[in-house]
Design an enzyme around this catalytic site. Structure first.
Site, mmCIF file in Angstrom:
data_model
loop_
_atom_site.group_PDB
_atom_site.id
_atom_site.type_symbol
_atom_site.label_atom_id
_atom_site.label_comp_id
_atom_site.label_asym_id
_atom_site.label_seq_id
_atom_site.Cartn_x
_atom_site.Cartn_y
_atom_site.Cartn_z
ATOM 1 N N SER A 154 5.498 -28.403 -41.102
ATOM 2 C CA SER A 154 4.305 -27.573 -41.205
ATOM 3 C C SER A 154 3.530 -27.944 -42.478
ATOM 4 C CB SER A 154 4.736 -26.102 -41.193
ATOM 5 O OG SER A 154 3.641 -25.253 -41.080
ATOM 6 N N ASP A 208 4.545 -25.818 -29.515
ATOM 7 C CA ASP A 208 3.893 -25.492 -30.785
ATOM 8 C C ASP A 208 2.385 -25.579 -30.587
ATOM 9 O OD1 ASP A 208 2.910 -25.295 -33.346
ATOM 10 O OD2 ASP A 208 4.287 -26.761 -34.220
ATOM 11 N N HIS A 216 5.995 -23.116 -32.977
ATOM 12 C CA HIS A 216 5.957 -23.775 -34.292
ATOM 13 C C HIS A 216 7.276 -23.604 -35.041
ATOM 14 C CE1 HIS A 216 4.188 -25.575 -37.777
ATOM 15 N NE2 HIS A 216 4.253 -24.486 -38.498
ATOM 16 N N ASP A 217 7.907 -22.455 -34.861
ATOM 17 C CA ASP A 217 9.179 -22.184 -35.541
ATOM 18 C C ASP A 217 10.289 -23.159 -35.151
ATOM 19 O OD1 ASP A 217 8.543 -20.191 -37.254
ATOM 20 O OD2 ASP A 217 9.340 -18.545 -36.045
ATOM 21 N N ARG A 272 1.265 -11.144 -42.043
ATOM 22 C CA ARG A 272 2.486 -11.756 -41.531
ATOM 23 C C ARG A 272 2.608 -11.564 -40.018
ATOM 24 N NH1 ARG A 272 5.684 -15.941 -42.420
ATOM 25 N NH2 ARG A 272 7.866 -15.544 -41.949
#
Lengths: 201, 377
Positions: B156, B321, B354-355, B226
């Protein structure tokens, strides 16, 4: 892509004989990178492989081969015109749906293209069909229901397509096992190799 | 540092390097003096050729692997990758993690005291960029006696730093390992970042960034930031698989408290994050993400921008992602190919969005392991 023959080594020697020293080479369906290793060792090529299968990608990395995990059914978008001296597809053309598309992409990205494929016109395959069954052989080791191949064509078919698309056949080699076949290869050769150029003379 | 057979680097201790030479930043600002907090795992070899820098993403830190002696649950954020026998094997490599400038885990940041005023920097902390981080990491490398990294690795925003390293200090990086990254943020990414920033900036407890003096924290803004960020790190499939439309009470209650499990999850993630992360750091870091664009100075020509790189490259992306999509990694791959760089690229099938880059998908870790094994030290 899946290699469908046991004749890789042999296939590779012919290709190495066609590729110029120090050439930039793209190998589509590169498997574990064996051909690119062979070309790097014998012809000092700068090579990249394209491979869809994750385990083969990892094998390429382990073999010190530059590999890009891209699905060839998407074509070669992103590669530049004439970026490579040769774009190679070894024993994989018969496993791609978009045959015409990939051939024209290979000759866009490569100044020349090298392809090899199992010849479905091989006499043993004809015998098999005559006897009522799809051929299974060293060069076509799968059963009809589990083969990765999706296109079934002979050398004559392929040359017809090249002519139709204005693709120049620069060199041709044909083999039955490890024996070079010069006479009536469409009948006597199990594997065919072609070096192709952009425009037929 | 102790070694154990479980593959963990064991108990680790952060260290601090203090720098007294002012650091000129890209934004025009200057940090008169600063600290960089870092951790190391493994041993630097005699040739100093086995060092790997691991760059962190938005919410990460220098604590990449291992645990702290007094906190058994304080496992590092990339512990599944880094350790003895793991893909980034600390029996072979000397691994360094650094908290970025502007951070909130010990390196100089908005919470630090501005020597000119004797008060926390707060909102007056200068804008820092990915390139500034790289430059400060280079000074730390000097301090550690590392002329060239065997590899610089990051996912990232960390992947952007790894890329920036290969461009700013081409002679000092042998392998650039750029995971789940992009050559620049997409418009949509910047849009999400702006929503997150507005959540913080409009929180009444933000006090123009000087909330430290007021003894408060803009908790509402941070948790909203968040929550929206977290949605973008997951995929629709991953959320559906994990939470579906599961109800907290088994029936519709017609109220604004938690009804669906996904609400509970997001609220929990937001609360947790607001409990340890600094709002000013969040603002600064999202801006660093927005500004990152190596092609900017080359009229948008990424190929020209990457011409300086001398490293060999490994890139990986993940199919689900959508925040840093495979297409963005492929842009980098083709720009590197244009420059005839050695590059390998793995596009990992993963449902986790994405994680995924923080998870231990077997194909992903196998590819990373194979790549690291071939790096000569």
């Amino acid at each position: 892509m899946v290699k469908t023959g046991q004749q890789d080594r042999h296939d590779y020697d012919v290709i190495a004989g066609w590729v110029r020293e120090g050439a930039r080479v793209l190998d589509l369906g590169c498997g574990d990178g064996e051909l690119l290793q062979h070309l790097a060792a014998t012809r000092k090529t700068l090579g990249y492989g394209v491979e869809r299968d994750s385990e083969r990608v990892t094998a390429c990395i382990a073999n010190h081969i530059n590999v890009l995990q891209i699905d060839l059914e998407q074509g070669l978008a992103g590669f530049e015109d004439g970026q490579f001296d040769y774009v190679i597809m070894s024993l994989s053309l018969q496993a791609v749906h978009n045959t015409e598309g990939i051939l024209s992409e290979m000759l866009r990205v490569g100044r020349e293209a090298v392809v090899s494929f199992p010849n479905f016109g091989y006499w043993r395959h004809r015998v098999s069909i005559n006897e009522g069954h799809m051929p299974v052989s060293d060069s076509l080791p799968h059963q009809w229901y589990n083969t990765p191949n999706v296109r079934f064509f002979t050398m004559a078919d392929f040359e017809q397509l090249c002519e139709k698309r204005g693709i120049a056949v620069l060199e041709r080699a044909a083999f039955d096992e490890d024996r070079a076949i010069d006479i009536d290869p469409n009948n006597f050769a199990s594997v065919a190799l072609y070096r192709l150029g952009r425009t037929a003379a | 540092m102790t070694k154990n057979p479980s593959g963990s680097v064991g108990i680790v201790t952060p260290q601090c390097a203090h720098f007294t030479e002012p650091l000129a930043l890209r934004s025009g600002g200057v940090l008169p003096a600063y600290d960089l907090v870092y951790e190391t795992y493994g041993t630097l070899n005699a040739a100093r050729s086995n060092a790997v820098l691991v760059c962190h993403a938005l919410s990460g830190s220098h604590h990449v692997a291992g645990t702290y002696a007094d906190k058994p649950k304080s496992t590092g954020w990339w512990d599944n990758l880094v350790g003895p026998g793991k893909p980034l094997d600390t029996n072979k490599f000397f691994v360094v993690g650094v908290n970025n400038l502007g951070g909130c885990f010990g390196s100089t940041g908005p919470q630090s005291i501005n020597p000119a005023t004797g008060r926390p920097w707060g909102a007056s902390f200068p804008f820092v960029t990915v390139e500034d981080w790289v430059d400060s990491q280079a000074l730390l490398a000097d301090r550690l006696g590392i002329d060239a990294w065997a590899a610089v690795l990051g996912g990232s925003l960390g992947g952007m730093q790894a890329l920036a390293w290969t461009l700013r200090h081409p002679e000092r990086v042998r392998h650039g390992m750029v995971i789940a990254a992009a050559p620049q943020l997409s418009t949509e990414n910047i849009a999400f970042n702006e929503v997150a920033r507005q959540a913080i900036l409009t929180d009444p407890d933000f006090h123009g960034g000087n909330y430290y003096q007021h003894g408060v924290v803009p908790v509402r803004g941070l948790r909203l930031a968040r929550m929206v960020g977290h949605i973008t790190y997951l995929s629709d499939d991953a959320m559906a698989e994990k939470f579906g439309r599961k109800l907290r009470h088994g029936e519709h209650k017609y109220h604004f408290d938690v009804e669906f499990e996904i609400e509970s999850y997001l609220n929990y993630q937001g609360d947790k994050f607001a409990g340890f992360f600094d709002a000013n750091t969040y603002l600064l870091t999202t801006k660093a993400l927005d500004y990152f664009d190596p092609a900017y100075e080359y009229g948008g020509d990424l190929k020209a921008a990457l011409a300086r790189a001398k490293a060999k490259f490994f890139l990986a992306s993940f199919t689900t992602d959508w925040r840093f999509s495979p297409a963005r990694s492929r842009e980098l791959v083709f720009a590197l190919l244009h420059n005839q760089r050695d590059v390998s690229y793995a596009e990992i099938a993963s449902s986790a969005g994405h994680d995924s880059f923080l998870l231990d998908d077997p194909h992903y870790h196998a590819a990373m392991r194979a790549y690291f094994q071939n790096i000569e030290v």
